[in-house]
Design an enzyme around this catalytic site. Structure first.
Site, PDB file in Angstrom:
ATOM      1  N   ASP A   4       1.058  -1.229  -0.111  1.00 41.01           N
ATOM      2  CA  ASP A   4      -0.051  -0.060   0.035  1.00 41.01           C
ATOM      3  C   ASP A   4       0.739   1.383  -0.111  1.00 41.01           C
ATOM      4  O   ASP A   4       1.736   1.513   0.792  1.00 41.01           O
ATOM      5  CB  ASP A   4      -0.646  -0.035   1.169  1.00 41.01           C
ATOM      6  CG  ASP A   4      -1.898   1.217   1.323  1.00 41.01           C
ATOM      7  OD1 ASP A   4      -2.720   1.254   0.495  1.00 41.01           O
ATOM      8  OD2 ASP A   4      -1.664   2.101   2.180  1.00 41.01           O
ATOM      9  N   TYR A  49       2.526  10.292  -0.124  1.00 38.77           N
ATOM     10  CA  TYR A  49       3.532   9.844   0.769  1.00 38.77           C
ATOM     11  C   TYR A  49       4.782  10.179  -0.113  1.00 38.77           C
ATOM     12  O   TYR A  49       5.183   9.520  -1.146  1.00 38.77           O
ATOM     13  CB  TYR A  49       3.555   8.361   1.068  1.00 38.77           C
ATOM     14  CG  TYR A  49       2.138   7.701   1.788  1.00 38.77           C
ATOM     15  CD1 TYR A  49       1.494   8.660   2.202  1.00 38.77           C
ATOM     16  CD2 TYR A  49       1.873   6.454   1.748  1.00 38.77           C
ATOM     17  CE1 TYR A  49       0.309   8.063   3.091  1.00 38.77           C
ATOM     18  CE2 TYR A  49       1.007   6.054   2.317  1.00 38.77           C
ATOM     19  CZ  TYR A  49       0.258   6.957   2.870  1.00 38.77           C
ATOM     20  OH  TYR A  49      -1.135   6.147   3.498  1.00 38.77           O
ATOM     21  N   SER A  98     -10.906   5.185   1.566  1.00 41.22           N
ATOM     22  CA  SER A  98     -10.236   5.047   2.853  1.00 41.22           C
ATOM     23  C   SER A  98     -10.765   6.249   3.890  1.00 41.22           C
ATOM     24  O   SER A  98     -11.065   7.379   3.328  1.00 41.22           O
ATOM     25  CB  SER A  98      -8.781   5.551   2.578  1.00 41.22           C
ATOM     26  OG  SER A  98      -8.008   5.635   3.811  1.00 41.22           O
ATOM     27  N   GLN A 136     -10.300   1.647   3.727  1.00 40.25           N
ATOM     28  CA  GLN A 136      -8.961   1.621   4.434  1.00 40.25           C
ATOM     29  C   GLN A 136      -9.314   2.566   5.546  1.00 40.25           C
ATOM     30  O   GLN A 136      -8.952   3.863   5.353  1.00 40.25           O
ATOM     31  CB  GLN A 136      -7.760   2.193   3.719  1.00 40.25           C
ATOM     32  CG  GLN A 136      -6.444   1.736   4.465  1.00 40.25           C
ATOM     33  CD  GLN A 136      -5.303   2.050   3.672  1.00 40.25           C
ATOM     34  OE1 GLN A 136      -4.383   2.714   4.036  1.00 40.25           O
ATOM     35  NE2 GLN A 136      -5.301   1.539   2.379  1.00 40.25           N
ATOM     36  N   ALA A 142      -0.897   0.940  16.297  1.00 40.22           N
ATOM     37  CA  ALA A 142      -0.849   2.268  16.694  1.00 40.22           C
ATOM     38  C   ALA A 142       0.408   2.763  16.604  1.00 40.22           C
ATOM     39  O   ALA A 142       0.974   3.413  17.589  1.00 40.22           O
ATOM     40  CB  ALA A 142      -1.157   2.157  18.104  1.00 40.22           C
ATOM     41  N   ARG A 188       9.953   5.876  15.414  1.00 41.64           N
ATOM     42  CA  ARG A 188       9.173   6.954  15.045  1.00 41.64           C
ATOM     43  C   ARG A 188       9.005   7.891  15.836  1.00 41.64           C
ATOM     44  O   ARG A 188       8.809   9.252  15.395  1.00 41.64           O
ATOM     45  CB  ARG A 188       7.638   6.394  14.508  1.00 41.64           C
ATOM     46  CG  ARG A 188       6.870   7.194  13.671  1.00 41.64           C
ATOM     47  CD  ARG A 188       5.493   6.685  13.212  1.00 41.64           C
ATOM     48  NE  ARG A 188       5.736   5.564  12.097  1.00 41.64           N
ATOM     49  CZ  ARG A 188       4.821   5.073  11.263  1.00 41.64           C
ATOM     50  NH1 ARG A 188       3.683   5.079  11.618  1.00 41.64           N
ATOM     51  NH2 ARG A 188       5.304   4.020  10.525  1.00 41.64           N
ATOM     52  N   GLY A 200       3.376  -0.794   8.948  1.00 45.77           N
ATOM     53  CA  GLY A 200       4.628  -0.368   8.527  1.00 45.77           C
ATOM     54  C   GLY A 200       5.726  -1.027   8.979  1.00 45.77           C
ATOM     55  O   GLY A 200       5.718  -1.635  10.089  1.00 45.77           O
ATOM     56  N   ASN A 251       6.128  -9.571  13.499  1.00 46.96           N
ATOM     57  CA  ASN A 251       4.750  -9.506  13.331  1.00 46.96           C
ATOM     58  C   ASN A 251       4.120 -10.382  12.583  1.00 46.96           C
ATOM     59  O   ASN A 251       2.778 -10.793  12.900  1.00 46.96           O
ATOM     60  CB  ASN A 251       4.320  -8.036  12.407  1.00 46.96           C
ATOM     61  CG  ASN A 251       5.311  -6.823  13.399  1.00 46.96           C
ATOM     62  OD1 ASN A 251       5.628  -7.169  14.439  1.00 46.96           O
ATOM     63  ND2 ASN A 251       5.325  -5.635  12.514  1.00 46.96           N
TER      64      ASN A 251
HETATM   65  N1  LIG Z   1      -5.379   5.637   4.470  1.00 47.63           N
HETATM   66  C1  LIG Z   1      -4.595   6.347   5.309  1.00 47.63           C
HETATM   67  O1  LIG Z   1      -5.037   7.552   5.629  1.00 47.63           O
HETATM   68  C2  LIG Z   1      -3.309   6.014   5.973  1.00 47.63           C
HETATM   69  C3  LIG Z   1      -2.866   6.692   7.234  1.00 47.63           C
HETATM   70  C4  LIG Z   1      -1.933   6.023   7.887  1.00 47.63           C
HETATM   71  C5  LIG Z   1      -1.351   4.808   7.352  1.00 47.63           C
HETATM   72  N2  LIG Z   1      -1.654   4.284   6.255  1.00 47.63           N
HETATM   73  C6  LIG Z   1      -1.416   3.029   5.776  1.00 47.63           C
HETATM   74  O2  LIG Z   1      -0.825   2.128   6.645  1.00 47.63           O
HETATM   75  C7  LIG Z   1       0.375   1.817   6.672  1.00 47.63           C
HETATM   76  C8  LIG Z   1       0.794   1.297   8.139  1.00 47.63           C
HETATM   77  O3  LIG Z   1       0.506   2.482   8.955  1.00 47.63           O
HETATM   78  P1  LIG Z   1       1.659   2.391  10.091  1.00 47.63           P
HETATM   79  O4  LIG Z   1       2.935   2.621   9.516  1.00 47.63           O
HETATM   80  O5  LIG Z   1       1.139   3.714  11.318  1.00 47.63           O
HETATM   81  O6  LIG Z   1       1.342   1.070  10.882  1.00 47.63           O
HETATM   82  P2  LIG Z   1       1.744   0.562  12.294  1.00 47.63           P
HETATM   83  O7  LIG Z   1       1.877  -1.054  11.789  1.00 47.63           O
HETATM   84  O8  LIG Z   1       0.817   0.829  13.333  1.00 47.63           O
HETATM   85  O9  LIG Z   1       3.181   0.954  12.590  1.00 47.63           O
HETATM   86  C9  LIG Z   1       4.316   0.950  11.959  1.00 47.63           C
HETATM   87  C10 LIG Z   1       5.615   1.400  12.674  1.00 47.63           C
HETATM   88  O10 LIG Z   1       5.623   0.580  13.938  1.00 47.63           O
HETATM   89  C11 LIG Z   1       6.867   0.253  14.388  1.00 47.63           C
HETATM   90  N3  LIG Z   1       6.992  -1.228  14.341  1.00 47.63           N
HETATM   91  C12 LIG Z   1       6.412  -2.094  13.422  1.00 47.63           C
HETATM   92  N4  LIG Z   1       6.309  -3.353  13.985  1.00 47.63           N
HETATM   93  C13 LIG Z   1       7.318  -3.238  14.756  1.00 47.63           C
HETATM   94  C14 LIG Z   1       8.091  -4.432  15.751  1.00 47.63           C
HETATM   95  N5  LIG Z   1       7.587  -5.708  15.716  1.00 47.63           N
HETATM   96  N6  LIG Z   1       8.724  -3.990  16.894  1.00 47.63           N
HETATM   97  C15 LIG Z   1       9.020  -2.542  17.128  1.00 47.63           C
HETATM   98  N7  LIG Z   1       8.551  -1.703  16.282  1.00 47.63           N
HETATM   99  C16 LIG Z   1       7.555  -2.047  15.337  1.00 47.63           C
HETATM  100  C17 LIG Z   1       7.680   0.759  13.115  1.00 47.63           C
HETATM  101  O11 LIG Z   1       8.237   2.245  13.455  1.00 47.63           O
HETATM  102  P3  LIG Z   1       9.721   2.438  13.903  1.00 47.63           P
HETATM  103  O12 LIG Z   1      10.665   1.444  13.744  1.00 47.63           O
HETATM  104  O13 LIG Z   1      10.013   3.607  13.057  1.00 47.63           O
HETATM  105  O14 LIG Z   1       9.439   2.896  15.365  1.00 47.63           O
HETATM  106  C18 LIG Z   1       6.826   0.969  11.961  1.00 47.63           C
HETATM  107  O15 LIG Z   1       7.356   1.573  11.119  1.00 47.63           O
HETATM  108  C19 LIG Z   1       0.991   2.909   6.269  1.00 47.63           C
HETATM  109  O16 LIG Z   1       2.370   2.633   5.756  1.00 47.63           O
HETATM  110  C20 LIG Z   1       0.214   3.203   4.965  1.00 47.63           C
HETATM  111  O17 LIG Z   1       0.421   2.579   4.018  1.00 47.63           O
HETATM  112  C21 LIG Z   1      -2.814   4.645   5.535  1.00 47.63           C
END
Ligand SMILES: NC(=O)c1ccc[n+]([C@@H]2O[C@H](COP(=O)([O-])OP(=O)(O)OC[C@H]3O[C@@H](n4cnc5c(N)ncnc54)[C@H](OP(=O)(O)O)[C@@H]3O)[C@@H](O)[C@H]2O)c1
Length: 323
Positions: A49, A54, A149, A175, A208, A227, A283, A293
């Site tokens: 995605d 972005y 979304s 989404q 989150a 992050r 992410g 994960n």
């Molecule tokens: N439609 C929309 O409006 C919208 C908005 C937001 C996101 N999205 C989509 O959703 C995707 C995911 O969002 P998100 O990045 O917020 O998802 P998330 O999975 O909640 O957070 C991802 C972040 O958490 C940390 N992380 C993930 N797994 C980990 C683990 N096992 N151990 C430690 N840290 C871990 C990493 O950050 P660090 O390592 O940097 O700390 C990673 O970049 C985005 O990339 C995008 O494609 C869509």
């Protein structure tokens, strides 16, 4: 890996997808981004995605995925947010959708987008105009499916009704944000509406933004390299870093450990236990996060564990929906 149908469509997406917001093309080096995308693909993730909003992400994701047969993955991107200062440089008018689809195809380096999503609802464009533009792009083969979304239940209902009247190809996905702390889609009828209309939920920020990994601990400084530690990326995650939330994640980590899981695996399994969810889009800044994960796929939560999770979550006060 396990795969689910994207709503009523015949398209199969991996239960865990990989997104590119705040990571690829921005905070994460290109080398690390490629390593993450490769690890995801090699572990069976087929759903990727991104968005035209972005910065640099479409190029990085599209380029890394060139290594694989085009038919073996599902590439999703989005349109809505401003791409320039002009009145037609944003939104869901036919003009902007058509122009941005071409722009995304170029940046992704592909002939077609599998899932083209309206990143937000546009109250300044007629829904029938938006839906016709998406239908025409499908007829042209430039996109295969269309989704939305962060649309409300009423917006999804209206679009589905108009789409049927006009005999257009149906929307296949929504989404929204969805994780243990952000649950407006349960309370505001979005899940129900998606089920009724056959839209699959591809939920974002399931961890989150990393808070539901347990790495942010109450009373401890924010770990470096995360992050939340980066001023370029911590604008939204800061709202989670409250004492009550962090106490809660500590308790949830203990509950997860008692089930033999890490908190990130537990948080994803909690989402994936719901059949209406087609995919949880994570992410990742490091390949090892993806490997960790993905163990969520085989984790089953008993009704008792789900109840105990609710008890812990009930101690956290309400979050405003992020829309
Ligand atoms: N439609 C929309 O409006 C919208 C908005 C937001 C996101 N999205 C989509 O959703 C995707 C995911 O969002 P998100 O990045 O917020 O998802 P998330 O999975 O909640 O957070 C991802 C972040 O958490 C940390 N992380 C993930 N797994 C980990 C683990 N096992 N151990 C430690 N840290 C871990 C990493 O950050 P660090 O390592 O940097 O700390 C990673 O970049 C985005 O990339 C995008 O494609 C869509």
């Amino acid at each position: 890996m396990k795969y689910r149908r994207l709503g009523r469509s015949g398209l199969k997406v991996s239960e865990v997808g990989l997104g590119s917001w705040l990571t690829y093309g921005s905070a994460t080096s290109e080398e690390a981004a490629r390593a993450c995308i490769t690890t995801a693909y090699d572990n069976g993730i087929n759903f990727f995605d991104t968005s035209n909003s972005y910065p640099g992400a479409e190029q990085v994701m599209g380029s890394a995925l060139q290594a694989y047969p085009r038919s073996s993955y599902v590439l999703a991107t989005k349109v809505f947010f401003a791409q320039g200062p002009g009145p037609n440089d944003r939104g869901l008018s036919r003009k902007h959708i058509m122009e941005q689809c071409e722009a995304s195809l170029k940046k992704l380096g592909t002939d077609y987008i599998d899932l083209y999503q309206c990143h937000r609802f546009d109250s300044d464009a007629p829904i029938d105009e938006t839906l016709r533009a998406l239908d025409d792009l499908q007829a042209q083969g430039k996109i295969l499916y269309a989704g939305v979304s962060e649309w409300s239940a009423a917006q999804i209902a209206e679009a589905s009704g108009i789409g049927k009247q006009l005999n257009l190809r149906p929307l296949v996905s929504n989404q929204p944000i969805y994780n243990m702390f952000e649950r407006y889609i349960e309370k505001e009828g979005v899940i129900r509406q998606c089920e009724t209309e056959g839209l699959g939920l591809v939920v974002f920020s399931p961890l989150a933004q990393g808070v539901l990994t347990g790495k942010y601990k109450p009373g401890h400084p924010i770990p470096e390299g995360t992050r939340a530690a980066n001023d370029q990326t911590n604008g939204v995650i800061n709202s989670y870093l409250r004492e009550d939330v962090l106490q809660c994640t500590a308790e949830l980590s203990d509950l997860a450990a008692a089930s033999g899981a890490s908190l990130s695996q537990f948080a994803l399994a909690w989402i994936l236990r719901q059949p209406v969810v087609s995919s949880a889009i994570i992410g990742s800044s490091r390949p090892a996060q993806i490997e960790e994960n993905l163990k969520a796929i085989d984790l089953e939560l008993t009704p008792d564990i789900v109840k105990r999770t609710e008890d812990i979550l009930s101690k956290v006060s309400h979050f405003a929906p992020a829309r």
